[in-house]
Scaffold this active site. Sequence first.
Site, PDB file in Angstrom:
ATOM      1  N   HIS A  53      31.722  44.890  32.493  1.00 56.72           N
ATOM      2  CA  HIS A  53      30.521  44.684  31.493  1.00 56.72           C
ATOM      3  C   HIS A  53      30.471  43.058  31.269  1.00 56.72           C
ATOM      4  O   HIS A  53      31.540  42.649  31.107  1.00 56.72           O
ATOM      5  CB  HIS A  53      30.374  45.866  30.265  1.00 56.72           C
ATOM      6  N   GLU A  55      29.945  41.680  28.349  1.00 55.90           N
ATOM      7  CA  GLU A  55      30.998  41.355  27.223  1.00 55.90           C
ATOM      8  C   GLU A  55      32.699  41.525  27.410  1.00 55.90           C
ATOM      9  O   GLU A  55      33.366  40.762  26.865  1.00 55.90           O
ATOM     10  CB  GLU A  55      30.832  42.623  25.896  1.00 55.90           C
ATOM     11  N   CYS A  83      27.262  48.598  24.793  1.00 59.42           N
ATOM     12  CA  CYS A  83      27.706  50.167  24.764  1.00 59.42           C
ATOM     13  C   CYS A  83      28.897  50.349  24.159  1.00 59.42           C
ATOM     14  O   CYS A  83      29.694  49.281  23.605  1.00 59.42           O
ATOM     15  CB  CYS A  83      27.913  50.438  26.466  1.00 59.42           C
ATOM     16  N   CYS A  86      31.999  48.410  25.199  1.00 57.57           N
ATOM     17  CA  CYS A  86      32.418  47.258  24.851  1.00 57.57           C
ATOM     18  C   CYS A  86      32.422  46.897  23.349  1.00 57.57           C
ATOM     19  O   CYS A  86      33.157  45.986  23.131  1.00 57.57           O
ATOM     20  CB  CYS A  86      30.678  46.370  25.211  1.00 57.57           C
TER      21      CYS A  86
END
Length: 169
Positions: A53, A55, A83, A86
């Site tokens: 992801h 992040e 999410c 993260c």
Amino acid sequence: MYREDFMRRAIDISREALEKPGTEPFGCVIVKDGAIVGEGLNHSLAHFDPTSHGEVEAIRDACRRLECVDLSGCELYTSCEPCAMCVATMEVAGISTLYYAASMGQAGVAFATLTRAERHPIDVEALRVAAGAPVEARAMPSQQAMDTEAVAILDSWVKARKAATAARG
Ligand SMILES: [Zn+2]
């Protein structure tokens, strides 16, 4: 303190997904002392990495550049509300402040017309519930086994760590 140029950079990174195969439109930057020290774009499909992801990628990039595992004092700017994975990664890394552009709800609306096959394969609400639940309360079947052996290694590692610390004085 929030700065628009950093959010603009996170959003510009997310825009790269419109042209780069295997990426998804989630961009992120890490800021320390008023400068960008890490950047990330979701490369889950390109890297065969479901944890890629924006992040997580930005945190990895910042930690490698700074040669540390502690990002306390750093701010995270992301094009979309993170999410649970993260958020957990941000907590582990010690990120101090979050700034996000699209909310989870806005992202949900944007993705609503995608078919199941086209859809981002994360149920963010199920992830949030599972990540926050104790092991026996999760939907995923879990079983403990061989804890004596595993704990012995933990104990040995702690002893060696303490001995090394004591030797250094
Ligand atoms: Zn995430």
